[in-house]
Design a protein around this motif. Structure first.
Motif, short mmCIF file in Angstrom:
data_model
loop_
_atom_site.label_atom_id
_atom_site.label_comp_id
_atom_site.label_asym_id
_atom_site.label_seq_id
_atom_site.Cartn_x
_atom_site.Cartn_y
_atom_site.Cartn_z
N GLY A 1 67.96 109.31 4.92
CA GLY A 1 68.88 109.98 4.02
C GLY A 1 70.34 109.83 4.41
N GLU A 2 70.63 108.87 5.30
CA GLU A 2 72.00 108.67 5.75
C GLU A 2 72.82 107.85 4.76
N VAL A 3 72.14 107.11 3.90
CA VAL A 3 72.81 106.36 2.84
C VAL A 3 72.02 106.54 1.54
N ASP A 4 72.67 106.21 0.43
CA ASP A 4 72.03 106.33 -0.88
C ASP A 4 71.23 105.08 -1.24
N ALA A 5 71.59 103.96 -0.63
CA ALA A 5 70.92 102.71 -0.97
C ALA A 5 71.24 101.67 0.09
N SER A 6 70.42 100.62 0.14
CA SER A 6 70.71 99.48 1.00
C SER A 6 70.12 98.23 0.35
N LEU A 7 70.68 97.09 0.71
CA LEU A 7 70.14 95.82 0.25
C LEU A 7 69.22 95.28 1.33
N VAL A 8 67.94 95.19 1.00
CA VAL A 8 66.94 94.73 1.96
C VAL A 8 66.01 93.75 1.26
N TYR A 9 65.06 93.22 2.00
CA TYR A 9 64.09 92.32 1.40
C TYR A 9 63.05 93.10 0.59
N ARG A 10 62.57 92.47 -0.43
CA ARG A 10 61.53 93.06 -1.26
C ARG A 10 60.29 93.41 -0.44
N THR A 11 59.97 92.57 0.53
CA THR A 11 58.79 92.82 1.37
C THR A 11 58.92 94.11 2.16
N ASP A 12 60.13 94.45 2.59
CA ASP A 12 60.31 95.66 3.38
C ASP A 12 60.13 96.91 2.53
N ALA B 1 62.59 90.47 11.88
CA ALA B 1 62.13 91.85 11.71
C ALA B 1 61.36 92.04 10.41
N SER B 2 61.74 91.32 9.37
CA SER B 2 61.08 91.46 8.07
C SER B 2 59.64 90.95 8.06
N LEU B 3 59.25 90.26 9.13
CA LEU B 3 57.88 89.76 9.24
C LEU B 3 56.97 90.72 10.01
N LYS B 4 57.47 91.84 10.44
CA LYS B 4 56.74 92.70 11.36
C LYS B 4 55.35 93.09 10.85
N GLU B 5 55.26 93.62 9.65
CA GLU B 5 53.98 94.10 9.16
C GLU B 5 53.00 92.96 8.93
N SER B 6 53.45 91.91 8.26
CA SER B 6 52.53 90.81 7.94
C SER B 6 52.15 90.02 9.19
N PHE B 7 53.09 89.78 10.11
CA PHE B 7 52.76 89.02 11.31
C PHE B 7 51.87 89.84 12.26
#
Length: 265
Positions: free
Chosen positions: A193-204, A52-58
């Motif tokens: 706005g359902e959470v205050d933060a999440s750990l995701v990839y920098r690319t996302d 999923a993290s490749l969606k925009e670039s791919f």
């Protein structure tokens, strides 16, 4: 963080190899097309299963690939790498698999469903927060603050496994309010706005910069994910798969991927 793009002769070699292939259409019967430069190349549909993290670039690379090979259509299935790997092993028709970790690729190679994979990029985690960082988060340990709602990816998927590694490295203990099946799910929780933060990839975070800010943290260096890509052994369009995997490793593709925030391997 600045990223240096290595310029090599790989692009010319990879594209020349791919252009010299005689492609098969989706029915498996031989067919021929020409590249934009007039050379012979693959044709038909290339089905790509990608993290999923490749969606925009791919998606961008797919358009560029179709421009190089006018007889080709690229169709993508984006999702959690572990779910995609299981689908491939179960017989889902696909030509290429691009995973967000070697562990999920191993599921496919162990089943002898893919050729030898090659790492083409790397990715790191960041803390995704709403625009303006209203909770003023500055470090990984801040996620354990009282009353803070945090989303993580499930540990079975690459972004979740990386998060577990990073949190362990920072000696941070927290209980997420939700565990998502891919990185886009974790990012969406922040957007809504359902959470205050999440750990995701920098690319996302970079891809969603209009809505999301990112907070970098040093422990991310302990949880870098390598992204392997491989043509599948039962690819309906084997020539298209070979050409696409070669293109993804080309200098042209590398420029797109590094601009999106990926690191060179």
């Amino acid at each position: 963080m600045a990223i240096t793009v290595r310029r090599t002769a790989l692009a010319a070699t990879a594209l020349a190899l791919a252009a010299g292939l005689t492609a098969c259409g989706s029915s498996g019967s031989p067919s021929a097309t020409k590249t934009a430069s007039g050379a012979a190349g693959p044709s038909g549909t290339v089905n790509v299963f990608a993290a999923a993290s490749l969606k925009e670039s791919f998606t961008e690379l797919g358009r560029k690939f179709e421009a190089v090979y006018p007889g080709v259509t690229v169709k993508f299935n984006f999702g959690g790498s572990s779910a995609l790997a299981q689908s491939i092993v179960s017989g889902a028709p696909a030509d290429v698999f691009a995973a967000a970790s070697p562990a999920t690729m191993k599921t496919v190679t162990d089943a002898k469903a893919a050729t030898a994979p090659e790492v083409f990029v790397r990715n790191t985690l960041t803390i995704a927060v709403p625009k303006g960082n209203p909770k003023h988060l500055a470090a990984l340990k801040d996620l354990a603050g009282g009353g803070l709602k945090v989303a993580l990816c499930a540990k079975e998927v690459p972004c979740g496994a990386a998060a577990v590694t990073a949190l362990k490295a920072g000696e941070v203990n927290l209980t997420p309010v939700t565990l998502e099946q891919d990185v886009k799910g974790a990012l969406t929780k922040v957007e809504l706005g359902e959470v205050d933060a999440s750990l995701v990839y920098r690319t996302d975070v970079l891809a969603d910069a209009a809505k999301i800010d990112g907070v970098d943290f040093p422990e991310a260096a302990k949880a870098v994910n390598d992204y392997p890509i491989a043509a599948l052994t039962k690819a309906p369009n084997a020539d298209g798969a070979a050409a696409f995997t070669a293109y993804v490793r080309s200098a042209d593709a590398r420029r797109v991927l590094t601009a999106a925030g990926f690191q060179t391997p």
